[in-house]
Each structure stands twice: as C-alpha cells, then as structure tokens.
Design a protein around this motif. Sequence first.
Motif, PDB file in Angstrom:
ATOM      1  N   SER A  99       0.567  -1.117  -0.253  1.00  0.00           N
ATOM      2  CA  SER A  99      -0.169  -0.612   0.154  1.00  0.00           C
ATOM      3  C   SER A  99       1.513   1.209   0.262  1.00  0.00           C
ATOM      4  N   VAL A 100       2.500   1.273   0.650  1.00  0.00           N
ATOM      5  CA  VAL A 100       2.982   2.155   1.132  1.00  0.00           C
ATOM      6  C   VAL A 100       3.742   2.604  -0.509  1.00  0.00           C
ATOM      7  N   ILE A 101       4.486   1.462  -1.659  1.00  0.00           N
ATOM      8  CA  ILE A 101       4.557   1.824  -2.151  1.00  0.00           C
ATOM      9  C   ILE A 101       3.462   1.895  -3.823  1.00  0.00           C
ATOM     10  N   VAL A 102       2.409   1.823  -3.624  1.00  0.00           N
ATOM     11  CA  VAL A 102       1.765   2.115  -4.306  1.00  0.00           C
ATOM     12  C   VAL A 102       1.354   3.684  -3.837  1.00  0.00           C
ATOM     13  N   THR A 103       1.110   4.149  -2.805  1.00  0.00           N
ATOM     14  CA  THR A 103       1.213   5.085  -2.798  1.00  0.00           C
ATOM     15  C   THR A 103       2.273   5.793  -3.697  1.00  0.00           C
ATOM     16  N   PHE A 104       2.793   5.879  -3.123  1.00  0.00           N
ATOM     17  CA  PHE A 104       4.793   6.408  -3.873  1.00  0.00           C
ATOM     18  C   PHE A 104       4.743   6.741  -5.578  1.00  0.00           C
ATOM     19  N   VAL A 105       4.332   5.392  -6.125  1.00  0.00           N
ATOM     20  CA  VAL A 105       3.477   5.814  -7.176  1.00  0.00           C
ATOM     21  C   VAL A 105       2.956   7.088  -7.586  1.00  0.00           C
ATOM     22  N   ARG A 106       1.821   6.436  -6.487  1.00  0.00           N
ATOM     23  CA  ARG A 106       0.735   7.592  -7.193  1.00  0.00           C
ATOM     24  C   ARG A 106       0.908   9.304  -7.755  1.00  0.00           C
ATOM     25  N   PHE A 107       1.437   9.234  -6.192  1.00  0.00           N
ATOM     26  CA  PHE A 107       2.061  10.396  -5.649  1.00  0.00           C
ATOM     27  C   PHE A 107       3.645  11.021  -5.735  1.00  0.00           C
ATOM     28  N   ASN A 108       4.229   9.780  -7.096  1.00  0.00           N
ATOM     29  CA  ASN A 108       5.156  10.171  -7.058  1.00  0.00           C
ATOM     30  C   ASN A 108       6.406  11.462  -7.350  1.00  0.00           C
ATOM     31  N   ASP A 109       5.456  12.614  -7.923  1.00  0.00           N
ATOM     32  CA  ASP A 109       6.258  13.853  -8.413  1.00  0.00           C
ATOM     33  C   ASP A 109       5.893  15.243  -7.617  1.00  0.00           C
ATOM     34  N   PRO A 111       5.500  17.255  -4.367  1.00  0.00           N
ATOM     35  CA  PRO A 111       6.889  17.212  -2.961  1.00  0.00           C
ATOM     36  C   PRO A 111       7.420  16.982  -1.557  1.00  0.00           C
ATOM     37  N   ILE A 112       6.722  15.885  -1.875  1.00  0.00           N
ATOM     38  CA  ILE A 112       6.459  15.898  -0.359  1.00  0.00           C
ATOM     39  C   ILE A 112       6.724  14.338  -0.698  1.00  0.00           C
ATOM     40  N   VAL A 113       6.617  13.395  -2.099  1.00  0.00           N
ATOM     41  CA  VAL A 113       7.786  11.872  -1.952  1.00  0.00           C
ATOM     42  C   VAL A 113       8.476  12.407  -2.382  1.00  0.00           C
ATOM     43  N   ARG A 114       9.152  13.922  -3.225  1.00  0.00           N
ATOM     44  CA  ARG A 114      10.433  14.406  -3.599  1.00  0.00           C
ATOM     45  C   ARG A 114      10.954  14.453  -2.297  1.00  0.00           C
ATOM     46  N   ALA A 115      10.744  15.395  -1.659  1.00  0.00           N
ATOM     47  CA  ALA A 115      11.527  15.436  -0.307  1.00  0.00           C
ATOM     48  C   ALA A 115      11.662  14.169   0.645  1.00  0.00           C
ATOM     49  N   ALA A 116      11.117  13.006   0.309  1.00  0.00           N
ATOM     50  CA  ALA A 116      11.252  12.193   0.835  1.00  0.00           C
ATOM     51  C   ALA A 116      12.169  10.981   0.900  1.00  0.00           C
ATOM     52  N   GLY A 117      13.103  11.467  -0.540  1.00  0.00           N
ATOM     53  CA  GLY A 117      13.903  10.619  -1.211  1.00  0.00           C
ATOM     54  C   GLY A 117      13.242   9.896  -1.574  1.00  0.00           C
ATOM     55  N   ARG A 118      12.669   9.785  -2.768  1.00  0.00           N
ATOM     56  CA  ARG A 118      12.090   8.830  -3.641  1.00  0.00           C
ATOM     57  C   ARG A 118      12.762   7.495  -3.543  1.00  0.00           C
TER      58      ARG A 118
END
Length: 232
Positions: A99-109, A111-118
């Motif tokens: 579920s976390v992986i799907v969330t990261f992929v969905r919101f991949n671009d 700012p929060i995901v990019r700041a987390a070091g995707r």
Amino acid sequence: MQWTGGSRQIPDSVCSFPCRSGERKKMVKGVPCCWHCELCDGYQFQADEFNCEMCPFDMRPTPNRTACRPTPIIKLEWHSPWAVIPLFLAILGILATLSVIVTFVRFNDTPIVRAAGRELSYVLLTGIFLIYLITFLMIAEPGTVVCAFRRLLLGLGMCITYSAMLTKTNRIYRIFEQGKKSVTPPKFISPTSQLMITFILISVQPNAEPLLMKTKAPVLLFCSRHAPMDEF
C-alpha cells in the motif's frame, strides 16, 4: 533328569546361539566355531553376517538394523499455530508495504514524496518486502532451492533495508553539517549518487555469503546409542 529349580529341560549343547537381526558375529579368538553377538549401534546397520557399516549422512537404520532408510523431515506445518501467527503478521506487513509503494507511485512527483527521497524509499520498501516474504520460505519444506533462497534473502532483505536507511541518514546529516559552514551543498547527495552508494553497500552481502558458506564445515549430529531409533 531334574535340574536345580525343578526344570527338566535339557540345555542346548552349543557354543553360540544365532545372532538376531541387527547383530553381527564377533568371532572368539582361538575358537573358530564360537562367537559373540554384537549390536550394530548408533547409525550403523548390519551389512553382512560379520560387519556393520554406517548409513549415509541423510539416512538412518531401519528398526531391525538390516538396512537404511531416508531420515524423515520434521518441519513446521502450515496449519500449526506457530506458523499461522507469523504468516498472518507477514501478510499484514506485505499488504502494508504494498500500500505504501502504491501510494508513492501514485504521488511520485509530489513535493512530499520527492523530499522523502523517493529513490531510496523504493529501495527501503523493497528490503522490507523481502523481510516479510522470507517468513513463507522459513515455513516451507526444506529443499535445495528453498534453502538457497533462505540463505540469500534473509540477509539480503536486512542488508537492503539497513543500507538504504544508512545512506538516507548520512545524506541528511551531511546536508545539515555543510549548512553550518557554507551554502554550498555537499557532494554525492544526488539521487544517482545515493543509489550508487546504497548498491555498493548491498553488494557486500551477496559477495560475502559464498565465502562464509565455504568456510563452514559440515556438522553431523549423532544420537545416543541408547536411544531407540524408531523414536526419531
């Protein structure tokens, strides 16, 4: 004729009685027609009338010790409570990780995901996924393929997770330390550099595993000679 004790049975006039199954004849020195019966103990079986031999390492004697049979594999069953609870927790962990992986992929671009070091986050999630996945291999029936994947994935999952965490922590630490001295960003903080550092750390484990396996001598366990073989 009556013997002491009231017995009228005539004793057998023989030097030695025939040996039972699983016993070998040990000839009496100087008396060619007499012998002692000696039990083939431990993991030995009766090869012929006069000799006992060891069973292969993956076999054990039959109850009468006249042959060898494969050693039964005693393993954790899938329906055992000791397996159901870890499997349930592993399934929950796998679902949470996916579920976390799907969330990261969905919101991949975002700012929060990019700041987390995707990039490193994906590596970290991969390691966590492998850690949960190894639970199924630990309960599966042992075999060449299963045992090989156990040895590889158990250490690899931990290595991927810790390498990603170490690289992310080191990156944040160097950014803050460099900020105290100048506005110039530190070196090797780009996603490509971080992935290269992580994969270098991860590569240590697969390369070291074959060396560790070569240095370990095989261990054979032998049961007590007084323990009945049909109990194992």
